[in-house]
Scaffold this motif. Structure first.
Motif, PDB file in Angstrom:
ATOM      1  N   TYR A 268      30.416  44.893  43.965  1.00 10.03           N
ATOM      2  CA  TYR A 268      31.315  43.772  43.670  1.00 10.03           C
ATOM      3  C   TYR A 268      31.609  42.976  44.937  1.00 10.03           C
ATOM      4  N   ARG A 269      31.935  43.676  46.035  1.00 11.11           N
ATOM      5  CA  ARG A 269      32.252  42.971  47.283  1.00 11.11           C
ATOM      6  C   ARG A 269      31.067  42.122  47.753  1.00 11.11           C
ATOM      7  N   LYS A 270      29.882  42.620  47.560  1.00 10.40           N
ATOM      8  CA  LYS A 270      28.691  41.897  47.993  1.00 10.40           C
ATOM      9  C   LYS A 270      28.443  40.653  47.151  1.00 10.40           C
ATOM     10  N   ASN A 271      28.703  40.738  45.853  1.00 11.76           N
ATOM     11  CA  ASN A 271      28.316  39.663  44.929  1.00 11.76           C
ATOM     12  C   ASN A 271      29.467  38.790  44.455  1.00 11.76           C
ATOM     13  N   GLN A 272      30.711  39.260  44.607  1.00 10.90           N
ATOM     14  CA  GLN A 272      31.872  38.464  44.192  1.00 10.90           C
ATOM     15  C   GLN A 272      31.686  37.913  42.770  1.00 10.90           C
ATOM     16  N   TRP A 273      31.591  38.833  41.818  1.00  7.88           N
ATOM     17  CA  TRP A 273      31.226  38.451  40.449  1.00  7.88           C
ATOM     18  C   TRP A 273      32.173  37.428  39.838  1.00  7.88           C
ATOM     19  N   HIS A 274      33.480  37.585  40.011  1.00  6.65           N
ATOM     20  CA  HIS A 274      34.400  36.630  39.378  1.00  6.65           C
ATOM     21  C   HIS A 274      34.328  35.251  40.030  1.00  6.65           C
ATOM     22  N   GLN A 275      34.008  35.192  41.295  1.00  4.39           N
ATOM     23  CA  GLN A 275      33.833  33.888  41.936  1.00  4.39           C
ATOM     24  C   GLN A 275      32.621  33.166  41.354  1.00  4.39           C
ATOM     25  N   GLN A 276      31.585  33.914  41.023  1.00  2.00           N
ATOM     26  CA  GLN A 276      30.382  33.297  40.465  1.00  2.00           C
ATOM     27  C   GLN A 276      30.600  32.744  39.061  1.00  2.00           C
ATOM     28  N   VAL A 277      31.611  33.252  38.352  1.00  2.00           N
ATOM     29  CA  VAL A 277      31.875  32.761  36.986  1.00  2.00           C
ATOM     30  C   VAL A 277      33.254  32.096  36.939  1.00  2.00           C
TER      31      VAL A 277
ATOM     32  N   ASN B  64      40.074  34.436  35.691  1.00  2.00           N
ATOM     33  CA  ASN B  64      39.000  34.649  36.655  1.00  2.00           C
ATOM     34  C   ASN B  64      39.529  34.603  38.088  1.00  2.00           C
ATOM     35  N   TYR B  65      40.415  33.649  38.359  1.00  2.00           N
ATOM     36  CA  TYR B  65      40.973  33.531  39.711  1.00  2.00           C
ATOM     37  C   TYR B  65      41.908  34.708  40.010  1.00  2.00           C
ATOM     38  N   ALA B  66      42.652  35.135  39.011  1.00  2.00           N
ATOM     39  CA  ALA B  66      43.530  36.294  39.206  1.00  2.00           C
ATOM     40  C   ALA B  66      42.708  37.538  39.548  1.00  2.00           C
ATOM     41  N   CYS B  67      41.597  37.739  38.841  1.00  5.18           N
ATOM     42  CA  CYS B  67      40.742  38.897  39.115  1.00  5.18           C
ATOM     43  C   CYS B  67      40.117  38.803  40.508  1.00  5.18           C
ATOM     44  N   TYR B  68      39.724  37.606  40.888  1.00  3.84           N
ATOM     45  CA  TYR B  68      39.165  37.398  42.227  1.00  3.84           C
ATOM     46  C   TYR B  68      40.186  37.781  43.299  1.00  3.84           C
ATOM     47  N   GLN B  69      41.429  37.346  43.136  1.00  2.00           N
ATOM     48  CA  GLN B  69      42.475  37.669  44.112  1.00  2.00           C
ATOM     49  C   GLN B  69      42.771  39.174  44.147  1.00  2.00           C
ATOM     50  N   LEU B  70      42.749  39.796  42.980  1.00  3.40           N
ATOM     51  CA  LEU B  70      42.985  41.237  42.922  1.00  3.40           C
ATOM     52  C   LEU B  70      41.910  42.004  43.687  1.00  3.40           C
ATOM     53  N   ALA B  71      40.659  41.594  43.500  1.00  7.46           N
ATOM     54  CA  ALA B  71      39.561  42.271  44.182  1.00  7.46           C
ATOM     55  C   ALA B  71      39.690  42.139  45.699  1.00  7.46           C
ATOM     56  N   GLU B  72      40.232  41.025  46.151  1.00  7.71           N
ATOM     57  CA  GLU B  72      40.431  40.831  47.587  1.00  7.71           C
ATOM     58  C   GLU B  72      41.424  41.841  48.165  1.00  7.71           C
ATOM     59  N   GLN B  73      42.325  42.331  47.328  1.00 14.57           N
ATOM     60  CA  GLN B  73      43.347  43.280  47.777  1.00 14.57           C
ATOM     61  C   GLN B  73      42.927  44.738  47.596  1.00 14.57           C
ATOM     62  N   ALA B  74      41.878  44.966  46.840  1.00 13.68           N
ATOM     63  CA  ALA B  74      41.500  46.331  46.460  1.00 13.68           C
ATOM     64  C   ALA B  74      40.895  47.093  47.630  1.00 13.68           C
TER      65      ALA B  74
END
Length: 362
Positions: free
Chosen positions: A211-220, A111-121
């Motif tokens: 996704y950017r608005k809701n930060q789905w992986h951060q929520q889970v 989950n944290y890896a996906c969150y970090q990836l989204a930050e770079q996308a």
């Protein structure tokens, strides 16, 4: 005894009906010829995936959609994952690899890896893939077409499973078997309630703005079955989500061997039942003990009826996901033993808090 047999047949007929609905409704991602130009960020968390990840990178590089970036996050691997990806990226400018940060409290690793990836996308759409997969031509255009056709915020696909060893064939088919005889997949999109949810972390395609608005992986951040939890959140927030079979456009070899498959399924099997051990045991009893009790009646009409429904169920599911129907029918009793082993392993790990995956406690 009569009550148990009646309950067993009710459950078998119910599951057969769900399977028949899925078979006839054909909930697959259909191939389309239309071409899209949206930039897609393909995001891949990777931890100790040296044996798998090069095949995925090559399949992305060889597919027919040019408008993408690929970002791989090396999640503290102890093997050659980082070097393999770095060497590939050096020759292919659309690919890059980053090092993951230290895992914080109250986060699970993926989950944290996906969150970090989204930050770079930087793309308009975020496509999360697992490192042990391969994709084929037509996938991205077909997925984007479905996203726009149905105004989706999230499209999730269940990959077709590759199985090479006998041990894998005794366990891996259980994933689609349980999915397709418990939930009519079309209802994930048609029913707006978040209670009707299914998803696979092997393929999660998001509208980037949502996704950017809701930060789905951060929520889970601390959820084991993060894919299903994200689908629930997407639907609860008023967005559209859909789960489909990949139609052989995404393939995956999840596990290598029997022991690895049992351990892999047991880590999140109980989570799919919201850690309700009683409800989980009722399900196992109806699926496994119920048919054994019917066999013990020596009532051949009941036995043939039960066997016929189970065999037809296995055939329909196998054909839907391109598995060998004959193998799954013949191996059904042994697969049910594997399901029992997975169930008790999952309960034991949950009660003793010894659930570990890739060296990390879950």
């Amino acid at each position: 005894m009569i009550i148990v047999i009646a309950a067993t047949f009710f459950f078998i007929i119910l599951r057969f009906s769900v399977t028949l609905f899925n078979f006839l409704s054909n909930p697959k991602l259909h191939r389309v010829a239309k071409q899209y130009t949206d930039k897609v960020s393909i995001l891949i968390p990777a931890r100790d995936e040296a044996d798998n990840i090069l095949a995925l990178l090559q399949s992305i590089n060889n597919q027919d959609y040019p408008h993408y970036e690929v970002i791989v996050l090396d999640d503290d691997s102890t093997d050659q994952t980082y070097n393999i990806v770095a060497d590939f990226a050096a020759k292919h400018p659309q690919f890059k690899i980053i090092k993951g940060a230290e895992l914080p409290h109250y986060w699970l690793g993926k989950n944290y890896a996906c969150y970090q990836l989204a930050e770079q996308a930087t793309g308009n759409l975020f496509l999360f893939l697992d490192a042990d997969e391969k994709i084929s031509n037509g996938l991205i255009n077909s997925a984007l077409h479905r996203m726009y056709q149905r105004k989706l915020s999230l499209l999730s696909l269940f990959a077709n499973q590759e199985m090479h060893s006998p041990g894998e064939k005794l366990v891996v088919p259980l994933m689609h078997y349980i999915l397709l005889n418990l939930l009519p997949l079309q209802l994930v999109y048609l029913v707006k309630s978040a209670a009707v949810a299914a998803a696979s972390g092997q393929f999660m395609l998001f509208n980037g703005a949502d996704y950017r608005k809701n930060q789905w992986h951060q929520q889970v951040s601390y959820k084991v079955v993060e894919d299903v939890e994200i689908m629930k959140l997407v639907k609860a927030s008023g967005y559209n989500g859909e789960a489909l079979l990949s139609n052989n456009m995404v393939t995956c070899r999840m596990y290598k061997g029997y022991k690895e498959a049992v351990n892999g399924f047991s880590k999140n099997f109980l989570a799919a039942f919201n850690y309700n051990i009683f409800g989980f045991l009722i399900y196992i009893l109806l699926v496994i003990a119920g048919p054994m009790i019917v066999m013990m009646t020596f009532d051949f009409q009941l036995i043939f009826l039960m066997a016929g429904l189970i065999i037809l169920t296995r055939i329909m599911i196998s054909l839907s996901v391109k598995q060998n129907a004959m193998y799954n029918v013949i191996l059904h009793p042994v697969q049910m033993f594997s399901l029992t082993l997975i169930a008790f392993t999952a309960i034991q790990k949950h009660l003793t808090k010894t659930n570990v995956w890739k060296g990390r406690k879950i």
